[in-house]
Design an enzyme around this catalytic site. Structure first.
Site, mmCIF file in Angstrom:
data_model
loop_
_atom_site.group_PDB
_atom_site.id
_atom_site.type_symbol
_atom_site.label_atom_id
_atom_site.label_comp_id
_atom_site.label_asym_id
_atom_site.label_seq_id
_atom_site.Cartn_x
_atom_site.Cartn_y
_atom_site.Cartn_z
ATOM 1 N N GLY A 51 4.838 -12.163 -3.894
ATOM 2 C CA GLY A 51 4.375 -10.757 -3.105
ATOM 3 C C GLY A 51 3.271 -11.203 -2.314
ATOM 4 O O GLY A 51 2.254 -10.348 -2.309
ATOM 5 N N ASN A 53 2.917 -11.112 0.960
ATOM 6 C CA ASN A 53 2.869 -10.565 2.183
ATOM 7 C C ASN A 53 2.084 -9.438 2.598
ATOM 8 O O ASN A 53 1.893 -8.828 3.530
ATOM 9 C CB ASN A 53 4.257 -10.036 2.735
ATOM 10 C CG ASN A 53 5.143 -9.123 1.920
ATOM 11 O OD1 ASN A 53 5.457 -9.354 0.707
ATOM 12 N ND2 ASN A 53 5.003 -7.709 2.309
ATOM 13 N N THR A 54 1.655 -8.936 1.249
ATOM 14 C CA THR A 54 0.546 -7.814 1.364
ATOM 15 C C THR A 54 -0.179 -7.559 0.096
ATOM 16 O O THR A 54 -0.013 -8.324 -0.893
ATOM 17 C CB THR A 54 1.590 -6.247 1.437
ATOM 18 O OG1 THR A 54 0.921 -5.253 1.803
ATOM 19 C CG2 THR A 54 2.289 -6.326 0.124
ATOM 20 N N GLY A 55 -1.088 -6.762 0.111
ATOM 21 C CA GLY A 55 -1.996 -6.485 -0.892
ATOM 22 C C GLY A 55 -2.992 -7.573 -1.716
ATOM 23 O O GLY A 55 -3.110 -8.635 -0.805
ATOM 24 N N ILE A 56 -3.112 -7.701 -2.762
ATOM 25 C CA ILE A 56 -3.813 -8.805 -3.355
ATOM 26 C C ILE A 56 -3.242 -10.001 -3.308
ATOM 27 O O ILE A 56 -3.755 -11.237 -3.043
ATOM 28 C CB ILE A 56 -4.224 -8.445 -4.875
ATOM 29 C CG1 ILE A 56 -2.846 -8.530 -5.740
ATOM 30 C CG2 ILE A 56 -5.024 -7.325 -5.138
ATOM 31 C CD1 ILE A 56 -3.361 -8.353 -7.088
ATOM 32 N N GLY A 57 -1.890 -10.102 -3.309
ATOM 33 C CA GLY A 57 -0.874 -11.285 -3.056
ATOM 34 C C GLY A 57 -1.239 -12.090 -1.822
ATOM 35 O O GLY A 57 -1.304 -13.334 -1.709
ATOM 36 N N SER A 180 -2.092 -5.446 -15.965
ATOM 37 C CA SER A 180 -2.956 -4.569 -15.571
ATOM 38 C C SER A 180 -3.617 -3.868 -17.111
ATOM 39 O O SER A 180 -2.787 -4.126 -17.876
ATOM 40 C CB SER A 180 -1.958 -3.477 -15.185
ATOM 41 O OG SER A 180 -2.634 -2.099 -15.183
ATOM 42 N N TYR A 205 5.813 1.311 -15.877
ATOM 43 C CA TYR A 205 5.007 0.342 -15.386
ATOM 44 C C TYR A 205 4.213 -0.116 -16.449
ATOM 45 O O TYR A 205 4.074 -1.397 -16.624
ATOM 46 C CB TYR A 205 4.093 1.340 -14.380
ATOM 47 C CG TYR A 205 3.173 0.072 -13.625
ATOM 48 C CD1 TYR A 205 3.378 -1.042 -12.760
ATOM 49 C CD2 TYR A 205 1.963 -0.011 -14.118
ATOM 50 C CE1 TYR A 205 2.534 -1.555 -12.255
ATOM 51 C CE2 TYR A 205 0.734 -0.632 -13.582
ATOM 52 C CZ TYR A 205 1.292 -1.767 -12.466
ATOM 53 O OH TYR A 205 0.370 -2.347 -12.173
#
Length: 322
Positions: A51, A53-57, A180, A205
């Site tokens: 992951g 390509n975006t966000g925290i990754g 989380s 989730y």
């Protein structure tokens, strides 16, 4: 609500107070550990970030690239992955950053990705299982698994197991599973894996994030003495695309509140980077870290060794080839 005839919610006082509170919260969001002042270098080491390509990754991959690592960005979208790849290479000055495609909701995709890594890479020092989603429309994948459980847990679980021998040969090495704090609201019902007895998307989730922590702890027990550490982290309440599958109004409220009260993706990457590179976390395994990079106890279910062994065995069975 009114005080002496004044509508508080429409009064400038309310708006100004909310903004000030939000700014104060923003100023207190960064924890005691700052990756920008950590001088640990990763030259000669290989890291995989799912992951990425975006966000925290994306910020985790960027941090590793700045430290000189060979970074494998494991992404589902080739177009978005290539855009992020160019940006990370430019910002870090590190050309040794590479894009590989994987969809963690598909066990076949995970196996193909892992097979490619085992053929191409001589070592693997850091594995970050970051890819995940919330609010996915309910469906069964071609593997017979509920899609959120496949994406958030069983896909990353399989990937980790397929790469374990490489991680062991590269020891000391580290596995970090992004979970989380919502795992505390999760439940364990193994029928969930096939989409039975599930309620709303947020509960799904929470359940997947609980399984992340349970299996992280069990894997850490199984890897004692191997030189491979396994920990799970809470990145904080982060303003990322994790809510992209929810209805527009829910996303709007989330994003508006997030401007003042939620962590940015860069801030949310901190606890994961801490577990992956900090000298003080070397050798620590089977633990759960909060968004301030502090060791905290996870939910009681995550500390049940009998449940951990059973969960791990069921996940192994579900992800094995037919």
């Amino acid at each position: 609500m009114s005080w002496v005839g004044i509508d508080v919610f429409s009064h400038p006082f309310w708006a100004i107070s909310t903004v000030i509170l939000g700014l104060v919260v923003r100023s207190l969001r960064r924890g005691s550990w700052d990756p920008r002042v950590c001088d640990v270098q990763l030259k000669g080491q290989t890291a995989i970030v799912t992951g990425a390509n975006t966000g925290i990754g994306k910020f985790i991959a960027l941090d590793f690239a700045r430290r000189g690592a060979r970074v494998i960005m494991a992404c589902r979208s080739e177009a978005r992955g290539r855009t992020a790849l160019r940006e990370i290479q430019e910002l870090s000055g590190n050309a040794n950053v590479h894009l590989r495609l994987v969809d963690t909701s598909s066990l076949a995709s995970v196996r193909a990705f892992a097979e490619g890594i085992l053929l191409e890479e001589k070592a693997l020092h850091i594995l970050i299982n970051n890819a995940g989603a919330s609010g996915l429309p309910r469906k069964i994948t071609s593997d017979g698994l509920e899609v959120s459980f496949a994406t958030n847990h069983l896909g990353p679980f399989l990937l980790t197991n397929l790469l374990l021998d490489l991680l062991k040969r590269s020891a000391p090495s580290r596995i970090v599973n992004v979970s989380s704090a919502m795992h505390r609201h999760g439940k364990v019902d193994f029928s969930h894996f096939q989409s039975d007895n599930l309620n709303d998307g947020l509960s799904v989730y929470n359940h997947t994030k609980l399984h992340n922590v349970i299996c992280s702890n069990e894997l850490a027990r199984r890897l004692q003495g191997s030189g491979v550490s396994v920990n799970s982290v809470h990145p904080g309440v982060v303003k990322t695309e994790v809510m992209r599958h929810y209805k527009f109004l829910v996303r709007l409220i989330f994003n508006l509140v997030g401007i003042f009260f939620f962590k940015s993706a860069e801030e949310g990457a901190t606890s994961t980077i801490y577990c992956a590179v900090a000298e003080e976390t070397e050798g620590i395994t089977g633990k759960y870290f909060d968004s301030d990079c502090s060791l905290v106890l996870p939910a009681l279910l995550a500390r049940d060794r009998g449940l951990g062994a059973k969960d791990f065995e069921i996940c192994e069975r579900l992800t094995s080839k037919p």
